[in-house]
Enzyme design. Structure first.
Site: not given
Length: 236
Positions: A202, A200, A92
């Site tokens: 994660e 994302h 990002c």
């Protein structure tokens, strides 16, 4: 175990969960505030990570101040790190920073065509022209969440289409949520060791993080885990 160094700028807010995701995939990790960054900080790392967030509040443009600070502190050390076999991952805001550090094919990440911040899950697909070491353990199509206002990739002329053909555009949206040219969601450099993506990973490490409580996916983990695990195996 390979060591990942996560650079933390004022406004970076995804470093802790990214570090946990890396450790779950077999890395050791260190979150380093940029105020403490110096060329020798890279010496024991095999991967440098630019996590998501809003570095310096995106006050000038996304990632611009972070790029200037990184350049002033490291000079050409980061490019030398990659040239010697090191990996660099930008998620990002980190993707925005990597593009401005000239570590990825030329392009800019600007405001979404909607003019609004997007926070939703997106479908993604790998391109087949050039395999990415970050995606080796992921299926041809999968999904991850995005959260950005400036995630639309734009390029000069036919560059974006050429990136898709060459495999530099390693990841595409199945539904072009932000208007990125050629639906590009992630770019890699010639070596494949530098990778930037807007989604994302994660945020989808565990199955329980999926929006559908009944989601199975025939996997042990969420799709994001396999991106970090792919990088871990590439560093073996």
């Amino acid at each position: 175990m390979p060591h990942a160094l996560l650079l933390k700028f004022p406004g970076t807010n995804c470093d802790a969960e990214t570090a946990r995701a890396l450790e779950a995939a077999g890395f050791t990790s260190e979150v380093l505030p940029v105020a403490l960054l110096e060329p020798s900080s890279l010496d024991k790392a095999q991967m440098i990570v630019f996590s998501g967030g809003f570095s310096y509040g995106d006050y000038v443009m996304s990632g611009r101040i972070a790029q200037l600070i990184t350049k002033s502190k490291l000079g050409d050390r980061l490019k030398d790190f990659v040239a010697k076999g090191g990996y660099a991952l930008g998620i990002c805001n980190g993707f925005q920073i990597l593009t401005q550090l000239d570590l990825l094919p030329k392009g800019s990440l600007i405001h979404n065509t909607s003019g609004r911040f997007i926070c939703r899950w997106v479908g993604l697909k790998k391109t087949s022209a050039k395999a990415s070491p970050y995606l080796s353990k992921l299926p041809e199509t999968f999904e991850l969440p995005v959260a950005h206002a400036e995630g639309r990739l734009v390029t000069e002329g036919s560059d974006a289409a050429n990136y898709v053909k060459s495999g530099h555009a390693a990841l595409l949206y199945t539904n072009n949520v932000n208007g990125s040219t050629s639906a590009i969601a992630g770019l890699q450099d010639d070596t494949g060791r530098v990778f930037g993506l807007m989604p994302h990973p994660e945020r989808f490490i565990f199955k329980s993080q999926h929006y559908d409580p009944d989601w199975n996916g025939d996997t042990q983990h969420g799709w994001g885990h396999y991106l970090f695990q792919s990088a871990r195996e590439a560093l073996n």
